[in-house]
Motif scaffolding. Structure first.
Motif, short mmCIF file in Angstrom:
data_model
loop_
_atom_site.label_atom_id
_atom_site.label_comp_id
_atom_site.label_asym_id
_atom_site.label_seq_id
_atom_site.Cartn_x
_atom_site.Cartn_y
_atom_site.Cartn_z
N SER A 574 0.81 -1.15 -0.07
CA SER A 574 -0.08 0.04 0.08
C SER A 574 0.87 1.18 0.12
CB SER A 574 -0.81 0.15 1.30
OG SER A 574 -1.32 1.30 1.46
N PRO A 575 0.83 2.03 -0.85
CA PRO A 575 1.61 3.14 -0.97
C PRO A 575 1.17 4.32 0.03
CG PRO A 575 -0.01 3.31 -3.09
CD PRO A 575 0.03 2.06 -2.26
N THR A 576 0.09 4.41 0.45
CA THR A 576 -0.36 5.07 1.64
C THR A 576 0.22 4.70 2.81
OG1 THR A 576 -2.39 5.48 0.45
CG2 THR A 576 -2.60 5.76 2.91
N GLU A 577 0.20 3.20 2.91
CA GLU A 577 0.97 2.98 4.23
C GLU A 577 2.35 3.09 4.36
OE1 GLU A 577 1.13 -1.39 7.00
OE2 GLU A 577 0.66 -1.52 4.83
N PHE A 578 2.95 3.09 3.09
CA PHE A 578 4.54 3.05 2.87
C PHE A 578 4.90 4.53 3.26
CE2 PHE A 578 8.15 3.86 0.06
CZ PHE A 578 8.96 3.47 0.81
N ILE A 579 4.01 5.58 2.70
CA ILE A 579 4.38 6.90 2.92
C ILE A 579 4.18 7.47 4.40
CG2 ILE A 579 2.29 8.26 2.36
CD1 ILE A 579 4.02 9.69 0.36
N GLN A 580 3.18 6.79 4.91
CA GLN A 580 2.88 7.24 6.27
C GLN A 580 3.93 6.42 7.42
OE1 GLN A 580 0.60 8.97 7.79
NE2 GLN A 580 -0.75 9.19 6.02
N ILE A 581 4.45 5.51 7.15
CA ILE A 581 5.59 4.51 7.83
C ILE A 581 6.70 5.47 7.73
CG2 ILE A 581 7.05 2.72 8.03
CD1 ILE A 581 4.56 0.93 7.41
N LYS A 582 7.14 5.65 6.47
CA LYS A 582 8.46 6.74 6.10
C LYS A 582 8.11 7.82 6.82
CE LYS A 582 8.92 8.08 2.32
NZ LYS A 582 9.10 8.38 0.75
N GLY A 583 6.83 8.54 7.04
CA GLY A 583 6.87 9.80 7.71
C GLY A 583 6.85 9.74 9.24
N ARG A 584 7.24 8.62 9.75
CA ARG A 584 7.47 8.61 11.33
C ARG A 584 8.87 9.07 11.27
NH1 ARG A 584 3.41 9.62 12.36
NH2 ARG A 584 2.74 9.55 10.12
N GLY A 585 9.83 9.13 10.40
CA GLY A 585 11.08 9.38 10.70
C GLY A 585 11.46 10.90 9.95
N THR A 586 10.54 11.45 9.26
CA THR A 586 10.94 12.70 8.61
C THR A 586 10.68 13.85 9.50
OG1 THR A 586 8.41 13.05 7.79
CG2 THR A 586 10.05 11.75 6.44
N ARG A 587 10.29 13.99 10.74
CA ARG A 587 10.38 15.16 11.36
C ARG A 587 11.60 15.73 11.88
NH1 ARG A 587 5.17 12.68 12.03
NH2 ARG A 587 3.55 14.08 12.14
#
Length: 852
Positions: A574-587
């Motif tokens: 799921s691209p949505t799930e992937f981009i959300q997971i990746k977003g856990r580290g972008t802050r």
């Protein structure tokens, strides 16, 4: 199909009564529904067939008999919008500004002074209409409101410019941090101005596409203030998709807006939520048995905000809830539609196809069919501006995962038959989606964990392994990985951890939601003692647990800026799930430690987070055509020792594990108990559910979980504890028969019946509900024969033969079909012949309608 539906008059009468309107004087007060003096209700006919022109006007009045609303009721075959001018004239003659247009199936509420008729699912209550009379929004005020960077701060601390510390640049930063003042960034101001522009163009729906970590909640707070301050909203509904996000949203809105607005979580203020201006709730808590229709009127909220809207509005149920309310609609999403580039939309087997549908529906819901949101701020924008961090992607593939990822898959020869002459072999091929489901390899998991610990980023203050998230295939897989990580931590960091380096945080773990909060607040399992003995660093506050191993939790809406490592130890489709997971580290984050030196003076160590590592063990980035340059690719050893979980293709003695466990020893019966069932035991068919209910109600663990709202955890525990266990042998089939339900049911439905009183609906009631959702989320205003459309909807859902005929377009078979024939099909508008099946396949859970 036989016509069993109630006619228009009966339906409209019930809608009126459900909304609290009265046909007769009662002990609650005088009648609030009036007809012309010469007309009697019983003379109209069930479908208003005896009325002139097939419709009748009702006048709805308040407790003082003052007119407040006109209801123009039509027979079902007439479009409710036909003849609306007559309703307008009648409303003007009675000096009321609200009109309901209804044919019993479709309903519209119309403010004749300000806008067009808007579709509603239930009739408004007297109280909500009275409040609506007092509400006079002015979009021009909203459009002309000046919004600057300090728009929210002016609510938090109106006189901030007069505070002496704010004039001193040295102290200004500390003041902003200590008081948690939230100045808007330039792109957040632009997002708000884009909403203002959309309102100036007459739009009532907006979609903000902003990358994870760019402050969507703060932007929402500013928009809420904008609507409230300019008189364009009296009350706001903020919808989230997870329990833990309710409290987080409440805290954020309270921090930002408490001087002007009150924020509550609905479940905590069920009886006095009307006293608040912002109501936060999970969408799931309102969807059970369409609870929202009983709790709220369509006019109760003037601005509805859907957080993570691509997740919230991905189903027919949630879409129907969202469309239930009138007023402005704002959607927030972190998933760019452009992320699905090069998608094969013709190939339904593409695992991204469902995601594509969901995203397209999200954009369509908010009037952005072109794919252009109201405002967009991407991860690339955030990284360029320095507001977000890009990862170091570590593409690490083992021999096993390489084969699983290949087109051929991992082949294993299996003996499927044996004779005296020869064995019959068959090759079974496994792909990456079979990992830890059908294909098991402890050795691969061990390599994952060892590689992760050896190469993860360290906390820049103490050098301890950085806070991390690991994503597993399942709860069982998560337990395995947590155990392996703790074993390696004991090996690599002797004496530092006591099996608390890694912790499993999944829905079946009690208090898992609190764990996510504690991890974010740097105190999961206590504080770290990694730097114990170092006078300068031992007081540094960070979490004792360094790694959270999860499956679906902690993927969206959860903030923990000091995450340094993410590990995908499972494939993601799921691209949505992937981009959300990746977003856990972008802050972004600043690691900071204050201490006193040997002279007693305070010093500060301050180090900015520069990046984070994303360990990709299943080529997920490559799968989604990720654009990042791989800064580091680890080559894992190819010749590690094979274990029993590595079947060798040419060794026919090894069978692939199908159930996760291969028992190799002899087995035997250890105990034997035989008991004759006496006559009283046969009462089970009638008393079975009552026995189950008594058992469950006295289960303290389940009671606490249900009261806390942890329904998923409670469901898993109930199934584990009671599903076909000795003595009672409760199972869903026996419980279903005991309740006389004509379809298959689930454990969650049983718990919600017992604890919340939510009745389990039969097949007919569910069909009626699903049809209401369908017509509330699709434009059916021009369809005259709604009854024909309803027959098609019911038949397509309940009859597999009809589904097969329609899907294969073998329409000649309809001549012989006893359920739904050619004449029935010809009643369906051409557009709906393809649109309805698409909707059902996308949104309707067909398993609910399986016959028992």
């Amino acid at each position: 199909m036989a016509e069993k539906e109630a006619k228009a008059r009966i339906k409209i009468n019930k809608l009126l009564e459900d909304a609290g309107w009265r046909f007769f004087d009662t002990d609650k007060g005088k009648a609030t529904i009036k007809l012309e003096s010469s007309i009697k209700m019983d003379d109209l006919g069930e479908d208003f067939e005896n009325s002139k022109n097939g419709f009748i006007d009702f006048l709805l009045v308040d407790e003082n008999q003052n007119p407040v609303l006109v209801l123009e009721a039509k027979k079902e075959s007439l479009n409710p919008l036909v003849g609306k001018e007559q309703a307008r004239n009648y409303a003007k003659s009675q000096k009321v500004k609200f009109v309901i247009l209804s044919n019993g199936t479709l309903h519209y509420l119309w403010n004749i002074e300000t806008g067009n008729p808007e579709q509603i699912q239930v009739f408004p209550t007297l109280e909500s209409i009275k409040q609506y009379y007092e509400f006079n929004p002015d979009p021009n005020k909203l459009v002309s409101e000046e919004v600057n960077a300090d728009y929210v701060v002016l609510t938090q601390l109106p006189n901030y410019k007069q505070i002496p510390e704010f004039q001193d640049e040295q102290k200004k930063k500390d003041l902003i941090f200590n008081l948690n003042l939230r100045f808007l960034r330039y792109y957040q101001v632009e997002a708000i101005q884009a909403v203002q522009k959309a309102v100036s163009e007459g739009k009532k729906r907006f979609l903000l596409e902003m990358a994870t970590g760019t402050g969507k909640t703060l932007t929402s707070a500013a928009i809420i203030k904008l609507f409230y301050r300019t008189g364009n909203a009296r009350r706001v509904l903020f919808l989230v998709d997870r329990l833990e996000l309710e409290e987080q949203a409440r805290k954020d809105f309270t921090n930002y807006l408490k001087n002007d607005l009150t924020t509550v979580v609905y479940k905590e203020k069920r009886n006095d939520w009307r006293k608040a201006e912002i109501v936060v709730t999970t969408i799931q808590s309102l969807m059970v048995n369409n609870k929202y229709k009983k709790l709220f009127s369509p006019t109760d909220f003037d601005l509805i905000i859907s957080d993570e809207s691509h997740r919230l509005l991905g189903g027919g149920n949630s879409r129907a809830l969202f469309e239930y309310f009138l007023g402005y609609k704002l959607g927030l999403t972190a998933t760019p539609k452009d992320y699905l580039k090069h998608l094969d939309t013709e190939n339904i087997e593409d695992p991204r196809e469902l995601e594509r549908r969901m995203l397209l529906d999200t954009y369509t819901t908010f009037g952005c069919e072109s794919g252009i949101p109201t405002y967009r701020y991407t991860l690339v924008d955030g990284a360029k501006d320095g507001y977000l961090r890009q990862p170091i992607v570590v593409d690490a593939r083992t021999d096993v995962t390489t084969k699983l990822l290949s087109e051929q898959g991992y082949g294993v020869m299996v003996t499927v038959a044996t004779s005296e002459q020869e064995d019959v072999l068959e090759e079974v091929k496994y792909k990456q989606n079979h990992f830890e489901r059908k294909f098991f390899s402890d050795e691969t998991n061990r390599v994952f964990c060892k590689t992760f610990i050896e190469n993860g980023l360290k906390d820049p203050i103490t050098g301890e392994f950085g806070k991390s998230l690991v994503f597993a295939v399942s709860q069982n897989h998560a337990a395995k990985l947590a155990q392996l990580l703790n074993e390696y931590a004991h090996q690599y960091f002797p004496g530092k951890y006591q099996s608390d380096f890694a912790v499993q945080v999944t829905s079946n773990v009690q208090n898992s939601q609190q764990m996510t909060v504690d991890y974010s607040n740097d105190k999961l399992l206590g504080f770290s003692n990694f730097a114990k003995g170092n006078e300068v660093l031992e007081s540094y506050k960070t979490s004792k647990a360094r790694v959270c191993v999860t499956v679906g939790m902690m993927t969206t809406g959860w903030d923990c800026p000091n995450i340094l490592n993410l590990a995908l130890m499972r494939p993601i489709f799921s691209p949505t799930e992937f981009i959300q997971i990746k977003g856990r580290g972008t802050r972004v984050h600043t690691f900071e430690h204050k201490f006193k030196n040997e002279l007693g003076e305070q010093e500060t160590i301050s180090i900015d987070k520069q990046t984070f590592k994303l360990f990709d063990f299943f080529a997920t980035c490559e799968y989604f055509e990720e654009k990042y340059q791989y800064d580091q690719v680890l080559k894992l050893p190819k010749n590690f020792e094979q274990g029993d979980d590595f079947p060798i293709v040419d060794d026919n003695t090894l069978k692939p594990k199908r159930d996760g466990y291969e028992y190799k020893e002899n087995d035997k019966i250890a105990t034997w108990n035989e008991q004759q069932v006496d006559f009283t035991g046969m009462k089970v068919d009638r008393m079975f559910f009552q026995q189950f209910e008594e058992k469950v109600k006295t289960d303290e663990e389940l009671k606490q979980l249900m009261e806390a709202g942890d329904v998923e955890v409670a469901t898993a525990r109930a199934k584990e504890k009671y599903d076909n266990k000795p003595e009672e042998y409760f199972d869903l089939e026996k419980l279903r028969r005991s309740l006389k339900i004509d379809r298959k049911i689930g454990w969650r439905e049983l718990l919600e019946l017992i604890y919340f009183g939510n009745q389990i609906k039969g097949k007919d009631d569910l069909l009626s509900d699903e049809f209401e959702k369908f017509i509330s989320t699709n434009n059916v205003a021009d369809i005259n024969d709604l009854q024909g459309l309803r027959y098609f909807f019911y038949a397509y859902i309940t009859d597999p033969s009809v589904r097969e005929i329609i899907d294969q377009q073998d329409f000649t078979e309809l001549y012989h079909n006893p359920t739904f024939n050619v004449e029935d099909f010809n009643r369906v508008p051409d557009e709906m012949k393809s649109k309805l099946p698409y909707y059902v396949k996308t949104y309707v859970p067909l398993n609910k309608f399986l016959s028992a």
